[in-house]
Design a protein around this motif. Structure first.
Motif: not given
Length: 616
Positions: A170-178, A437-457
């Motif tokens: 978890i520390d790895i994910a929280s290095q940017n203060g979020e 540490g990619v993405g401004e927040d969790s909502e942006e990461r959700k959108k990015m993850a879906l785009e990446i995921f759907n390519i393989g799916k």
């Protein structure tokens, strides 16, 4: 008049939360004020979520209630916490969980309410009494395996392990203060475990051991009487089963390996099909590059570590089975002495061994008692480190190409069955993005993850759909969740040529870990299934990864007896002659009945049975 609420129909409809924190997660975890600030924000968001949305998925409901329960305990609101535990218990659908849900929390609450003492020894003694009163009436036939598993968890979990997991995960994910909502939940769960479970771990392990010793009976193994052995049958037709997994130790199956007669091991693509040395099949590395070898080649250091890790695995299984052994004692000793900075290498070593052994174990199940099987290797390289590689669109496209090419290879080489004891989801990509540490927040990461995921799916789905003459068999997953709601692939695919398999134990009872949902077609043995691991040792493993090849085994036997059957025929013979539970949730595979029907040319009774969708 209340506002109309939206319905959450999949995990991607769930709003993502992001929390600002002033320090690394491990610091916040230990600082009362910082941790309280975090969990009160989590509570506010979850209460708002419940007010704003209709949540049908049981797993999501239970997860939210569990976090809110923990917060109630932190705030000394124990009556409210008890109410939430009761609600979680009412939402359980598996027989064992209906009995055992919240039992340790209830023991703590009962002790608090009935015994007014501040003396630690008196409290512990009372806690033991209360826990005994809750455990002793439980039906061993139903809860025995889960009690064994809980006892082993008590014996190996520690504060150092929690600290190491927080620092390395978890520390790895929280290095940017979020911190994402998922990691905030995890931090809260760790604090609850540390505060209200671990202080009594020795008592719990002792009470559970006493219960298990007093009630021990050998559970009936229904699978022995349902098995069909084709070893002495004549006139069987060859059946090629692809084990799409981490590789196979081919020395263990000398008479059952697929042979590409146009190829030889000489570092040359003899048959010009784009693959070098594909005598038994193909392989890809972690970056979807074509490589060679049926099994990962170990370094000298790994060769030394594998036998030791095998003993740790055996010790873990002995603990889970309530067996006293040298291996179990050794594992307990290592875990008790594990320092926080030793957690990462310890877990990564176990992960590596699990990957290394997985494909061979699966292959041994798929080929059992069927001399007609030819095992084709389709080796995947799975990551094993706590810090995953950064997901990107470029990598997703390359992975999609690998998937398409692999399935085309199956078609070209006459594969009839593909076993897929693996899976993926958008949430796994979200987590990896956060750790990097990619993405401004969790909502942006959700959108990015879906785009990446759907390519393989999309590539995966279409490739299976276009291979209509192959039966793809996959595990439902080990997350005890609705794999359709959580969009796990390939288990959520609904195609005529795919079978999704859930796990039951030796008695036919649904395991606590097996994912479920209306996409699950059938259930097979996925508990303590014995098979080979590389090198020839035999080991019992549990998981839907084991139930899937048990179903592939049956499909292989059906085609070995009658090669003229279609994919639809084989799928229906498996499902039609399964035994359906009274509530319609469990479709219990019956190999003997299915093979008898094929032998006697009986038609499938019905075309499909689907597990009932359970909503809250």
């Amino acid at each position: 008049m209340s506002a109309q609420r939206d319905t959450i129909r999949s995990v991607n409809d769930v709003p993502r939360f992001t929390y600002k924190i002033d320090n690394l997660a491990s610091v916040v975890y230990k600082d009362h004020d910082q941790f309280r600030k975090l969990y009160l924000e989590v509570e506010k968001n979850y209460l708002s979520l419940k007010d704003s949305y209709v949540i049908e998925d049981l797993t999501l409901k239970k997860s939210i209630l569990s976090t809110l329960k923990s917060i109630d305990f932190f705030e000394n609101k124990f009556n409210e916490g008890r109410a939430k535990i009761e609600m979680i218990k009412s939402l359980q659908i598996k027989p064992s969980q209906k009995q055992t849900s919240g039992i340790l929390s209830f023991a703590f609450l009962n002790t608090m309410e009935k015994h007014n003492t501040t003396d630690a020894n008196e409290f512990n003694s009372a806690y033991e009494t209360e826990l005994q009163q809750l455990v002793n009436p439980l039906d061993y036939e139903i809860v025995g395996d889960d009690i064994k598993s809980s006892k082993s968890s008590m014996q190996i979990f520690s504060e150092n392990l929690i600290e190491g997991l927080i620092v390395e995960n978890i520390d790895i994910a929280s290095q940017n203060g979020e911190l994402s909502g998922d990691f905030a939940d995890l931090l809260i769960n760790y604090k609850y475990l540390s505060s209200y479970i671990l202080p009594y771990k020795d008592i719990v392990a002792s009470v559970f051991k006493t219960y298990l010793d007093a009630n021990h009976i050998e559970k009936k193994d229904i699978w022995k009487e349902r098995n069909v052995d084709l070893s002495n049958r004549n006139n069987l037709s060859p059946v090629t089963i692809a084990i799409w997994d981490s590789g196979i130790d081919d020395t263990l199956f000398p008479d059952n390996m697929y042979i590409n007669k146009l190829e030889k091991i000489d570092n040359i693509d003899n048959d010009g099909n784009g693959y070098v040395d594909d005598v038994n099949g193909i392989a890809h590395d972690l970056h979807s590059n074509k490589i060679t070898g049926n099994l990962i080649q170990l370094t000298d250091e790994q060769k030394v570590a594998v036998p030791q890790t095998l003993q740790l695995y055996k010790g873990l299984k002995d603990l889970q089975s309530n067996i006293e052994s040298e291996e179990a004692d050794r594992l307990k000793q290592i875990m008790s002495e594990l320092k926080p900075d030793e957690v990462k290498p310890f877990i990564e070593n176990l992960n590596f061994f699990g990957n290394f052994a997985h494909g061979t174990h699966v292959a041994g199940i798929a080929v059992l008692d069927n001399p007609a099987v030819d095992l084709l290797v389709a080796r995947i390289t799975f990551g094993y480190k706590l810090m995953p590689e950064l997901p990107t669109i470029e990598k997703a496209k390359k992975g999609a190409k690998e998937t398409i090419e692999t399935i085309n290879y199956f078609k070209t080489n006459g594969v009839r069955i593909v076993n897929m004891s693996f899976g993926g989801s958008p949430q796994g990509i979200e987590t990896a993005l956060e750790k990097h540490g990619v993405g401004e927040d969790s909502e942006e990461r959700k959108k990015m993850a879906l785009e990446i995921f759907n390519i393989g799916k999309t590539a995966f789905y279409n490739a299976i759909k276009d291979a209509e003459d192959i039966l793809f068999i996959t595990s439902s997953g080990n997350s005890d969740e609705d794999s359709e709601f959580y969009e796990a692939i390939p288990s959520s695919f609904d195609l005529p040529n795919i079978l999704t398999v859930g796990a039951v134990d030796q008695t036919g009872e649904e395991t606590s870990f097996s994912s479920f949902g209306k996409n699950v077609d059938v259930h097979a043995n996925g508990f303590d299934v014995e098979s080979y691991v590389p090198g020839g040792e035999r080991l019992k493993m549990s998981g839907t990864s084991m139930s899937s090849p048990n179903t592939a085994n049956l499909a292989g036997k059906i085609w070995a007896i009658n090669p003229d059957l279609s994919v639809e025929d084989v799928k229906n013979y498996i499902i039609s002659y399964s035994d359906v539970s009274e509530d319609g949730r469990i479709i219990l595979m019956n190999p003997k009945a299915s093979i008898d029907a094929v032998d006697n040319k009986k038609p499938p009774i019905r075309k499909s049975i689907k597990m009932k969708k359970v909503k809250g």
